[in-house]
Design an enzyme around this catalytic site. Structure first.
Site, short mmCIF file in Angstrom:
data_model
loop_
_atom_site.label_atom_id
_atom_site.label_comp_id
_atom_site.label_asym_id
_atom_site.label_seq_id
_atom_site.Cartn_x
_atom_site.Cartn_y
_atom_site.Cartn_z
N ALA A 93 62.94 37.04 3.83
CA ALA A 93 62.84 38.33 4.51
C ALA A 93 61.50 38.44 5.23
CB ALA A 93 63.01 39.46 3.51
N GLN A 95 59.10 40.55 4.94
CA GLN A 95 58.00 40.76 3.99
C GLN A 95 58.18 39.89 2.74
OE1 GLN A 95 55.10 42.25 3.91
NE2 GLN A 95 55.19 43.09 5.98
N SER A 96 58.67 38.67 2.94
CA SER A 96 58.92 37.78 1.81
C SER A 96 57.62 37.32 1.15
CB SER A 96 59.71 36.56 2.29
OG SER A 96 59.71 35.53 1.32
N ASN A 97 57.57 37.45 -0.16
CA ASN A 97 56.45 36.90 -0.92
C ASN A 97 56.52 35.37 -0.96
OD1 ASN A 97 55.58 39.55 -1.80
ND2 ASN A 97 57.40 39.52 -3.11
#
Length: 355
Positions: A93, A95-97
């Site tokens: 995504a 805002q993927s970590n």
């Protein structure tokens, strides 16, 4: 890092017994963790909820703002280095970590990174696309590409392979970290380590509550607990799919993980326990339940949670307490998976309703 993994020794031909345990030493591993993460007792919440509540601080794994993905990347990048790769490609995504952590891990190991950002969360503001994990990955020097769908794992992986082919033609040696279920869940091995680490730190917990998304963290930790012959319940809080879809995914993940470890999958699959009450209105979206959990942790213990994973995990834990599935006095561990940079990508959604 604890070396107790080495005594895992079991083979499918010996049946489902877990008393002998299969070794992870044969899997190449990049050294990204600095040691076990701490367990912290949450005194005020323990008193308020009537349980003995502890936090497994995997937000403090260190690398690139920390988080659970560091453990998974040790095994993916170990395999990449063994193959002589100089570039890693990963999808997630916006805002993927995971992609942010992958960029940091690649930088630490002298590799380049290509991050594909998928449109999984609709109707987000400008900050979502420019701050938080996106900003950190750009600072790390990662190449970015986009994918228009958020629920097309096969298509997202195929797009990575197309870019990998381009890199090969330029003389680069790319390594793809896959999202889809058709590939061995190497990252889950990092949470086999974590599950055993937890059992050695605290052998007597009654339950552990974790987020359940791709299934690697949930499945690996469950496997680690089972392999330690610990009878505690592992609750997986759905963050992306409803409980029926997630249970089916977990069955697949655990089968593939058992194949990697060369053990029987049934004892792992028997431990699947998922709940989806904290999921609505969907992946990466805030609800009143999630917001309440996020604010309660911050205002009671001074610890921040992210809106995508850890706040929903805590919301699920509160639901389990309220319904009696977690009983008064039980010793409960919640896994804090980190992801705090994403808070800044959600600032409009969070600030608008704050007093």
């Amino acid at each position: 890092m604890f070396s107790f993994i080495a005594h895992l020794r079991s083979r499918k031909t010996e049946g489902p017994t877990m008393t002998q345990k299969s070794s992870l030493d044969s899997f190449p591993r990049a050294q990204l963790m600095t040691g076990p993460t701490p367990l912290e007792r949450l005194d005020r919440l323990s008193s308020e909820l009537g349980i003995d509540l502890w936090l497994k601080r995997d937000d403090l794994t260190g690398l690139g703002f920390g988080g659970n993905k560091t453990r998974q990347l040790e095994f993916y990048l170990g395999d990449a280095l063994k193959q002589g790769a100089d570039t890693i490609l990963i999808t997630g995504a916006v805002q993927s970590n995971f992609v942010r952590s992958a960029a940091a891990a690649a930088a630490k190991l002298g590799m380049q990174s290509v991050l594909q950002l998928e449109e999984r969360v609709p109707d987000m503001g400008e900050e979502y696309y420019s701050s938080g994990n996106v900003l950190l990955a750009k600072i790390s020097g990662a190449e970015h590409m986009s994918y228009p769908e958020g629920e097309d794992e096969a298509g997202a992986d195929a797009a990575l392979h197309a870019r990998a082919d381009e890199l090969k033609s330029q003389g680069r040696k790319p390594y793809v970290i896959h999202l889809g279920l058709n590939h061995p869940p190497l990252g889950a091995l990092g949470y086999v380590v974590a599950g055993q680490e937890l059992c050695h730190q605290m052998p007597d917990f009654d339950a552990v509550v974790v987020p359940s998304g791709s299934g690697a963290t949930h499945g690996g930790l469950l496997a680690g607990v089972v392999l330690e012959e610990n009878a505690s319940t592992v609750f997986g809080v759905c963050v992306r799919r409803d409980r029926n879809k997630q249970k089916a995914r977990m069955n697949t993940v655990l089968q593939k993980l058992a194949d990697l470890l060369e053990i029987d999958a049934a004892p792992l699959q028997d431990g699947i326990n998922v709940l989806d009450e904290a999921l609505p209105p969907g992946y990466g979206k805030l609800s009143g339940m999630t917001r309440t959990a996020l604010e309660k942790m911050a205002r009671t213990e001074g610890i921040f949670l992210d809106p995508v994973y850890s706040a929903k995990t805590f919301a699920g834990l509160l639901h389990l307490v309220n319904t009696g599935e977690i009983q008064p006095g039980q010793k409960v561990v919640m896994l804090h998976t980190g992801g705090l940079p994403a808070l800044f990508g959600y600032q409009n959604e969070l600030v608008n309703d704050l007093p």
